[in-house]
Scaffold this motif. Sequence first.
Motif, mmCIF file in Angstrom:
data_model
loop_
_atom_site.group_PDB
_atom_site.id
_atom_site.type_symbol
_atom_site.label_atom_id
_atom_site.label_comp_id
_atom_site.label_asym_id
_atom_site.label_seq_id
_atom_site.Cartn_x
_atom_site.Cartn_y
_atom_site.Cartn_z
ATOM 1 N N ILE A 188 -11.142 36.611 31.784
ATOM 2 C CA ILE A 188 -11.702 36.887 30.956
ATOM 3 C C ILE A 188 -11.755 36.461 29.302
ATOM 4 O O ILE A 188 -10.689 37.028 28.076
ATOM 5 N N GLY A 189 -12.026 35.210 29.078
ATOM 6 C CA GLY A 189 -12.009 34.729 27.613
ATOM 7 C C GLY A 189 -13.214 34.582 27.316
ATOM 8 O O GLY A 189 -14.779 34.350 27.727
ATOM 9 N N SER A 190 -13.187 34.478 25.565
ATOM 10 C CA SER A 190 -14.430 34.524 24.981
ATOM 11 C C SER A 190 -13.727 33.773 24.108
ATOM 12 O O SER A 190 -13.206 33.504 23.435
ATOM 13 N N THR A 191 -15.150 32.704 23.897
ATOM 14 C CA THR A 191 -15.345 32.137 22.188
ATOM 15 C C THR A 191 -16.488 31.912 22.223
ATOM 16 O O THR A 191 -17.120 31.442 22.779
ATOM 17 N N THR A 192 -16.093 31.684 20.964
ATOM 18 C CA THR A 192 -16.916 30.785 19.588
ATOM 19 C C THR A 192 -17.842 29.186 19.775
ATOM 20 O O THR A 192 -18.627 28.456 19.517
ATOM 21 N N GLU A 193 -16.871 28.459 20.625
ATOM 22 C CA GLU A 193 -16.273 26.741 20.829
ATOM 23 C C GLU A 193 -16.646 26.687 22.059
ATOM 24 O O GLU A 193 -17.163 27.744 22.992
ATOM 25 N N ASN A 194 -17.348 25.449 22.365
ATOM 26 C CA ASN A 194 -17.426 24.516 23.961
ATOM 27 C C ASN A 194 -15.891 24.997 23.987
ATOM 28 O O ASN A 194 -14.983 23.539 24.126
ATOM 29 N N GLY A 237 -4.017 35.354 41.907
ATOM 30 C CA GLY A 237 -5.329 36.834 41.606
ATOM 31 C C GLY A 237 -4.352 37.977 40.797
ATOM 32 O O GLY A 237 -4.725 39.204 40.906
ATOM 33 N N THR A 238 -3.623 37.237 40.785
ATOM 34 C CA THR A 238 -2.433 37.910 39.326
ATOM 35 C C THR A 238 -3.253 39.256 38.562
ATOM 36 O O THR A 238 -3.514 40.378 38.123
ATOM 37 N N TYR A 287 -6.876 43.073 33.910
ATOM 38 C CA TYR A 287 -8.533 42.191 33.713
ATOM 39 C C TYR A 287 -7.059 41.506 32.026
ATOM 40 O O TYR A 287 -6.448 42.832 31.065
ATOM 41 N N LEU A 288 -7.420 40.668 31.781
ATOM 42 C CA LEU A 288 -6.836 39.713 31.021
ATOM 43 C C LEU A 288 -8.035 39.555 29.819
ATOM 44 O O LEU A 288 -8.537 38.348 29.993
ATOM 45 N N MET A 289 -8.101 40.411 28.652
ATOM 46 C CA MET A 289 -9.397 39.847 28.165
ATOM 47 C C MET A 289 -8.927 39.231 26.840
ATOM 48 O O MET A 289 -7.832 39.658 25.905
ATOM 49 N N LEU A 290 -9.119 37.374 26.352
ATOM 50 C CA LEU A 290 -8.561 36.951 25.331
ATOM 51 C C LEU A 290 -9.481 36.494 24.738
ATOM 52 O O LEU A 290 -10.469 35.702 25.044
#
Length: 333
Positions: free
Chosen positions: A36-42, A31-32, A7-10
């Motif tokens: 999961i990315g999080s951002t406050t931008e569109n 699928g390696t 899991y890569l949480m960015l």
Amino acid sequence: MYGRRTYLMLDECHRFNKTQSDSLLPAIEQGTIIFIGSTTENPYASMTPAIVSRCRTFEFKHLTEEDIRGALKKAVSDKRKGLGEYNAKIDDDALEHIAHMAGGDLRTAYNALELAVLTTPPQEDGSVVITLADAEQSIQRKALSYNEDAYYDYLSAFCKSLRGSDSNAALYYAMRLIEGGCDPLIVLRRVIAHSCEDVGMADPNALVVATSALTAFEKIGYPEGLLPISNAIIYVCEAPKSNSVVMAMDAAKRDAREVRDDDGVPPYLKDNTFGDKDTKAQSANYKYPHNYSGGWVKQQYLPDRLKDRVYYTPSDYGFERTVKQNRKNKGQF
């Protein structure tokens, strides 16, 4: 290495540039990794499209005031993760104030609550009671920041309100932009542009008021500089509207690009300072307007290929009524 997916949480993933984003594509497709990315931008505007198209997007909304009130109540009583050790109590109106002023941001609400608890003197029994006055001191203004999408939405609404002659809406969106961190000069530049684009010759003084507001703001700064800004916004909104200037500009620009007539200047309009005898002789045909009644005489100024072009057509609004009447008096239409 371990035969398991990673899991890569960015966080703030919009800061990844295209090269960095492209490096993730093979691992995501194979699928390696589970990205999961999080951002406050569109993400559709700030992220690489190839990444976004391979992900499922979830949009998180602002919390409601009810959500924030519930979280604050838990924070006050929770002795392990909250402020329960301070034996704090918060009045209902204080709770309402913090929840409202937080603007849907729980972190802002938590910070305000913590500040209120830590700075309020305890009662004789050792308890801390947060009143409305304490809450007002701990969160004095509503959180007004916005993301890039909201910024352009507010700016668009501001411009359309100027064009639509709604001074109430235009003032609100201008103040919403400025209070949220927008440079007031950006707002002023739009006011100046619309004073020409949407008011134009219907009231030429609109441009004078708008540019004067810019000068005034540069001289006196914030917050007093908001007064000339507001003055210019109201003036542009309430002025009669005409887009004849921008229409004339676009038409002239189009001909300037498409009708290439580099030697089409009428000979009597040419500069004869360094001209030959023929050019100087032709210049004698120039009619000096001030030698004629009213300072005007009929004369061809456009090149032959464009001599019948009409770029500027005054409307029936504001000062342009006078322009139109003056043209009729001269026999111009």
